[in-house]
Design an enzyme around this catalytic site. Sequence first.
Site, PDB file in Angstrom:
ATOM      1  N   ARG A   1      -2.591   0.500  -9.248  1.00 29.25           N
ATOM      2  CA  ARG A   1      -1.939   0.315 -10.555  1.00 29.25           C
ATOM      3  C   ARG A   1      -2.963   0.177 -11.680  1.00 29.25           C
ATOM      4  NH1 ARG A   1       1.192  -4.882  -8.360  1.00 29.25           N
ATOM      5  NH2 ARG A   1       1.037  -3.581  -6.500  1.00 29.25           N
TER       6      ARG A   1
ATOM      7  N   LYS B   1      -8.835  -5.751   3.286  1.00 31.85           N
ATOM      8  CA  LYS B   1      -7.750  -5.519   4.237  1.00 31.85           C
ATOM      9  C   LYS B   1      -8.206  -5.865   5.650  1.00 31.85           C
ATOM     10  CE  LYS B   1      -5.639  -1.545   1.839  1.00 31.85           C
ATOM     11  NZ  LYS B   1      -4.313  -2.132   1.611  1.00 31.85           N
TER      12      LYS B   1
HETATM   13  N1  BES Z   1      -3.005   1.667  -0.860  1.00 32.39           N
HETATM   14  C1  BES Z   1      -2.276   0.474  -0.715  1.00 32.39           C
HETATM   15  C2  BES Z   1      -0.795   0.704  -0.399  1.00 32.39           C
HETATM   16  C3  BES Z   1      -0.484   1.329   0.924  1.00 32.39           C
HETATM   17  C4  BES Z   1      -0.106   0.548   1.991  1.00 32.39           C
HETATM   18  C5  BES Z   1      -0.471   2.691   1.075  1.00 32.39           C
HETATM   19  C6  BES Z   1       0.229   1.136   3.198  1.00 32.39           C
HETATM   20  C7  BES Z   1      -0.135   3.275   2.275  1.00 32.39           C
HETATM   21  C8  BES Z   1       0.214   2.492   3.343  1.00 32.39           C
HETATM   22  C9  BES Z   1      -2.343  -0.334  -2.005  1.00 32.39           C
HETATM   23  O1  BES Z   1      -3.495  -0.179  -2.748  1.00 32.39           O
HETATM   24  C10 BES Z   1      -2.258  -1.759  -1.628  1.00 32.39           C
HETATM   25  O2  BES Z   1      -3.153  -2.226  -0.972  1.00 32.39           O
HETATM   26  N2  BES Z   1      -1.196  -2.441  -2.059  1.00 32.39           N
HETATM   27  C11 BES Z   1      -1.020  -3.806  -1.755  1.00 32.39           C
HETATM   28  C12 BES Z   1      -0.522  -4.483  -3.005  1.00 32.39           C
HETATM   29  C13 BES Z   1      -0.455  -5.978  -2.894  1.00 32.39           C
HETATM   30  C14 BES Z   1      -1.854  -6.562  -2.848  1.00 32.39           C
HETATM   31  C15 BES Z   1       0.307  -6.495  -4.078  1.00 32.39           C
HETATM   32  C16 BES Z   1       0.014  -3.917  -0.641  1.00 32.39           C
HETATM   33  O3  BES Z   1       0.977  -3.153  -0.663  1.00 32.39           O
HETATM   34  O4  BES Z   1      -0.174  -4.715   0.240  1.00 32.39           O
HETATM   35 MN    MN Z   2      -5.033  -1.498  -2.114  1.00 34.95          MN
END
Ligand code: BES
Ligand code: MN
Length: 495
Positions: free
Chosen positions: A345, A271
């Site tokens: 997931r 990230k």
């Molecule tokens: N933990 C994050 C989702 C999240 C985002 C929680 C903002 C709280 C605030 C999750 O693991 C994630 O990174 N999801 C990705 C999925 C994508 C790579 C398909 C996302 O939402 O960007």
């Molecule tokens: Mn994530």
Amino acid sequence: MSIPTLRLTDAAVTAATVDALVVGTMSGDEGPQLLPGGEEVDAAFDGALTGLLALLGARGKADEVIKIPTGGAISAPLLVATGLGTVDDQPTSEQVRRAAGAASRALSGTSRAITTLSRIDLAAAAEGTALGSYAFTAYRSRNGDEPLGQMDLSVPSAGDAEARRDLSRAIAIAESVTAARDLVNTPPNDLYPASFADRAVTMAQAAGLRTEVLDEVALRGEGYGGILGVGGGSSRPPRLVRLHHAPPAPRAKVALVGKGVTFDTGGISIKPAAKMEEMTMDMAGAAAVVVTAVLAARLGLPVEVIATVPMAENLPSATAYRPGDVLTMYGGTTVEVLNTDAEGRLILADALVRAAQDAPDYLIDTATLTGAQVIALGSRTPGVMGTPEFRDRVTAISQEVGENGWAMPLPEHLRSDLDSKLADIANVASHRWGGMLAAGVFLSEFVPDDIAWAHLDIAGPAYNTGSPWGYTGKGGTGVPVRTLAAVLTDIATRG
Ligand code: BES
Ligand code: MN
Ligand code: ZN
């Protein structure tokens, strides 16, 4: 952090020896109006209270808190008027809860207060007061304001059995919500899979639940490829915690599953640095199901509850899983990892398969799963997916308790977006549209068709990065503990 002392009183509020008296206001056509229950307070001010409030700019809006020195008109030196907003007919429980919370935030540093909001809705006033006074101070080395110490709740009869029951239930619920907030707010250097598992087990055993913890060796032995894959990059190995509330003659069996990523860097699909620290909250789903299982035991709910809680830290390292890896999940389904940041997931898939082996009547999972949830529904509205009938039941209950989940679909056509070139399924689609739904469709692959299932995506609502409002401060909110508790209670009564 502990909640303030809450006690019932039927003594005259105007004569109470407290530091502050809380009254509710609502928006009227011509400025603020006092809520029912405030009459004797107004009388003590010779009927001048609403005029005084209007003079100070009060309008009775939600989240408006006005403080007035009483100058001896009542025995409390301070009057706190907290707004409910526009009231149609009767104030809703959530209006009372939020107004109580806003007042209680404004009373930090106060040792003892009394409220009249409990005359309208005792449980909501108690919950709002307890949750609004919450502050996470475990990591401050210098003393700041102490949170509110005690709130007396004005009721017609303090000895009334129903009032006492309502209060003790409200206290149990508020303590569960604050316990979840504490877990979410604990920083990731102290809350990692093994320490989280220890804390969950300690809480559960104190309430009489049966517990089981699978460490990394046990996880490998049983083929939990999702949890091991995600947790493989960290020197702090993953865990799977199982908590079991098994009352005699249960009305139904409910499986709870919660995402416990103790920190989510994204892994190799890392990230951006900005706001990454917020990913300390990526175990909010796990925190909610742990405290809810414990609450079921505390309340003695006649429902069997089994929480299955995967815990892992998602870090990039020489041992981390990669984009392109294929993981074999618990139960044998293979998953092509296209993005290591879609890790929730993967650990949930393992846990859902394990949870379904217990043959529950209902299965509820909750997770801070997708940024797409926040884009679709914003920061205060959980997305609720699953089998339509149970999804709608959970959504309606979430609305009733003021957590305000909203039903979302799991369109079948999204499944082909997850087709993998070599495995049974890929962990992300090739495009980002409908990301919350795609994640739900992925999870549905791991839930047997004959189980009533609800999936709550709480990415936004679990953690408040904005200003405090109502009974919600900054940081962990405790969502969706009150929804889960109310669903279990509903199942206990209706099956
Ligand atoms: N933990 C994050 C989702 C999240 C985002 C929680 C903002 C709280 C605030 C999750 O693991 C994630 O990174 N999801 C990705 C999925 C994508 C790579 C398909 C996302 O939402 O960007
Ligand atoms: Mn994530
Ligand atoms: Zn995550």
